[in-house]
Scaffold this motif. Sequence first.
Motif, PDB file in Angstrom:
ATOM      1  N   HIS A   1       0.808  -1.386   0.148  1.00 32.84           N
ATOM      2  CA  HIS A   1       0.007  -0.067  -0.021  1.00 32.84           C
ATOM      3  C   HIS A   1       0.957   1.165   0.039  1.00 32.84           C
ATOM      4  O   HIS A   1       0.518   2.199  -0.583  1.00 32.84           O
ATOM      5  N   GLN A   2       2.044   1.430   0.723  1.00 31.67           N
ATOM      6  CA  GLN A   2       2.813   2.331   0.658  1.00 31.67           C
ATOM      7  C   GLN A   2       3.441   2.612  -0.738  1.00 31.67           C
ATOM      8  O   GLN A   2       3.491   3.690  -0.973  1.00 31.67           O
ATOM      9  N   GLN A   3       3.902   1.702  -1.441  1.00 33.14           N
ATOM     10  CA  GLN A   3       4.297   1.789  -2.668  1.00 33.14           C
ATOM     11  C   GLN A   3       3.291   2.432  -3.514  1.00 33.14           C
ATOM     12  O   GLN A   3       3.558   3.206  -4.453  1.00 33.14           O
ATOM     13  N   ILE A   4       2.056   1.887  -3.608  1.00 29.93           N
ATOM     14  CA  ILE A   4       0.876   2.540  -4.068  1.00 29.93           C
ATOM     15  C   ILE A   4       0.830   3.872  -4.053  1.00 29.93           C
ATOM     16  O   ILE A   4       0.518   4.802  -4.944  1.00 29.93           O
ATOM     17  N   TYR A   5       0.741   4.290  -2.613  1.00 26.12           N
ATOM     18  CA  TYR A   5       0.531   5.845  -2.214  1.00 26.12           C
ATOM     19  C   TYR A   5       1.795   6.555  -2.782  1.00 26.12           C
ATOM     20  O   TYR A   5       1.373   7.740  -3.343  1.00 26.12           O
ATOM     21  N   ARG A   6       2.848   6.070  -2.859  1.00 34.42           N
ATOM     22  CA  ARG A   6       4.014   6.624  -3.521  1.00 34.42           C
ATOM     23  C   ARG A   6       3.935   7.067  -5.123  1.00 34.42           C
ATOM     24  O   ARG A   6       4.308   8.161  -5.340  1.00 34.42           O
ATOM     25  N   GLU A   7       3.461   5.936  -5.555  1.00 32.37           N
ATOM     26  CA  GLU A   7       3.382   5.933  -6.945  1.00 32.37           C
ATOM     27  C   GLU A   7       2.132   6.723  -7.375  1.00 32.37           C
ATOM     28  O   GLU A   7       2.321   7.347  -8.414  1.00 32.37           O
ATOM     29  N   LEU A   8       1.287   6.805  -6.659  1.00 38.20           N
ATOM     30  CA  LEU A   8      -0.022   7.925  -7.120  1.00 38.20           C
ATOM     31  C   LEU A   8       0.484   9.320  -6.925  1.00 38.20           C
ATOM     32  O   LEU A   8       0.039  10.149  -7.796  1.00 38.20           O
ATOM     33  N   ALA A   9       1.350   9.563  -6.051  1.00 35.05           N
ATOM     34  CA  ALA A   9       1.721  10.938  -5.767  1.00 35.05           C
ATOM     35  C   ALA A   9       2.789  11.221  -7.064  1.00 35.05           C
ATOM     36  O   ALA A   9       2.778  12.345  -7.625  1.00 35.05           O
ATOM     37  N   ARG A  10       3.515  10.273  -7.656  1.00 34.84           N
ATOM     38  CA  ARG A  10       4.350  10.740  -8.861  1.00 34.84           C
ATOM     39  C   ARG A  10       3.346  10.512 -10.016  1.00 34.84           C
ATOM     40  O   ARG A  10       3.765  11.578 -11.041  1.00 34.84           O
ATOM     41  N   LEU A  11       2.374   9.910 -10.149  1.00 33.14           N
ATOM     42  CA  LEU A  11       1.469   9.865 -11.310  1.00 33.14           C
ATOM     43  C   LEU A  11       1.051  11.334 -11.412  1.00 33.14           C
ATOM     44  O   LEU A  11       0.667  12.070 -12.333  1.00 33.14           O
ATOM     45  N   GLU A  12       0.246  11.706 -10.188  1.00 32.88           N
ATOM     46  CA  GLU A  12      -0.228  13.104 -10.016  1.00 32.88           C
ATOM     47  C   GLU A  12       0.892  14.112 -10.355  1.00 32.88           C
ATOM     48  O   GLU A  12       0.605  15.144 -11.210  1.00 32.88           O
ATOM     49  N   ALA A  13       1.940  14.178 -10.048  1.00 34.36           N
ATOM     50  CA  ALA A  13       3.041  15.084 -10.320  1.00 34.36           C
ATOM     51  C   ALA A  13       3.434  15.253 -11.796  1.00 34.36           C
ATOM     52  O   ALA A  13       3.791  16.212 -12.420  1.00 34.36           O
ATOM     53  N   ALA A  14       3.307  14.027 -12.445  1.00 37.48           N
ATOM     54  CA  ALA A  14       3.337  13.833 -13.944  1.00 37.48           C
ATOM     55  C   ALA A  14       2.433  14.147 -14.730  1.00 37.48           C
ATOM     56  O   ALA A  14       2.507  14.312 -16.007  1.00 37.48           O
ATOM     57  N   GLY A  15       1.071  14.514 -14.127  1.00 36.45           N
ATOM     58  CA  GLY A  15      -0.131  15.098 -14.658  1.00 36.45           C
ATOM     59  C   GLY A  15      -0.911  13.826 -15.498  1.00 36.45           C
ATOM     60  O   GLY A  15      -1.730  14.127 -16.422  1.00 36.45           O
ATOM     61  N   TRP A  16      -0.678  12.750 -14.939  1.00 33.54           N
ATOM     62  CA  TRP A  16      -1.237  11.398 -15.501  1.00 33.54           C
ATOM     63  C   TRP A  16      -2.598  11.089 -14.790  1.00 33.54           C
ATOM     64  O   TRP A  16      -3.491  10.464 -15.070  1.00 33.54           O
ATOM     65  N   VAL A  17      -2.625  11.758 -13.382  1.00 35.70           N
ATOM     66  CA  VAL A  17      -3.832  11.769 -12.682  1.00 35.70           C
ATOM     67  C   VAL A  17      -4.083  12.704 -11.898  1.00 35.70           C
ATOM     68  O   VAL A  17      -3.246  13.517 -11.909  1.00 35.70           O
ATOM     69  N   GLU A  18      -5.221  13.054 -11.333  1.00 36.39           N
ATOM     70  CA  GLU A  18      -5.597  14.305 -10.532  1.00 36.39           C
ATOM     71  C   GLU A  18      -6.376  13.550  -9.383  1.00 36.39           C
ATOM     72  O   GLU A  18      -7.077  12.656  -9.630  1.00 36.39           O
ATOM     73  N   ALA A  19      -6.196  14.518  -8.405  1.00 38.41           N
ATOM     74  CA  ALA A  19      -6.789  13.914  -7.054  1.00 38.41           C
ATOM     75  C   ALA A  19      -7.709  15.105  -6.531  1.00 38.41           C
ATOM     76  O   ALA A  19      -7.133  16.292  -6.602  1.00 38.41           O
TER      77      ALA A  19
END
Length: 177
Positions: A37-55
């Motif tokens: 779960h920690q890896q998932i949260y860390r990767e979500l932050a990277r995806l958001e920074a890359a502009g691929w997802v938004e929260a």
Amino acid sequence: MSLPHALLTSLAERPGSGSELASRFDRSIGYFWQATHQQIYRELARLEAAGWVEAAPVEGARGGKRRFQILPPGREELQRWVNDRQEPPAIRDELMVRLRAEAIVGPTGLAAELVEVANQHRDKLASYMRIEVRDFPGEPTSRDQQLQRLVLKAGIEFERQRIAICEEAISILRDSR
């Protein structure tokens, strides 16, 4: 494959909070691509920074809970990745190396462990079979369902193959005493 693409796939199927995504991941893609779960949260932050997802904040939720969704650039990245040519993955299978080592340095008592390993694969197979009954009570009709079932079928066949290998190895090890 990479964790970002596994997460993009999950978000393309359905937006959700980090905890919802981690839970869904554990019940689907996580069978084929492991992540904490920690890896998932860390990767979500990277995806958001890359502009691929938004929260966006989840209304009424405590603790800063946010709901993630894939953005068009994330979908484009996922399409690019799906279309990339990939070589078949190299097999890295510790059990096969241990069986080879058993042939040289045995007997080591590996048969008893293989009984446990086979049982673990039986448990996973039973889980997959329950998922198949629950999610695919009839023949899938849509392309999406057919592909999802194919992935599940690959898991089922993998577990069956591992059980068969373990059973054959147990038989060989026990017969050679």
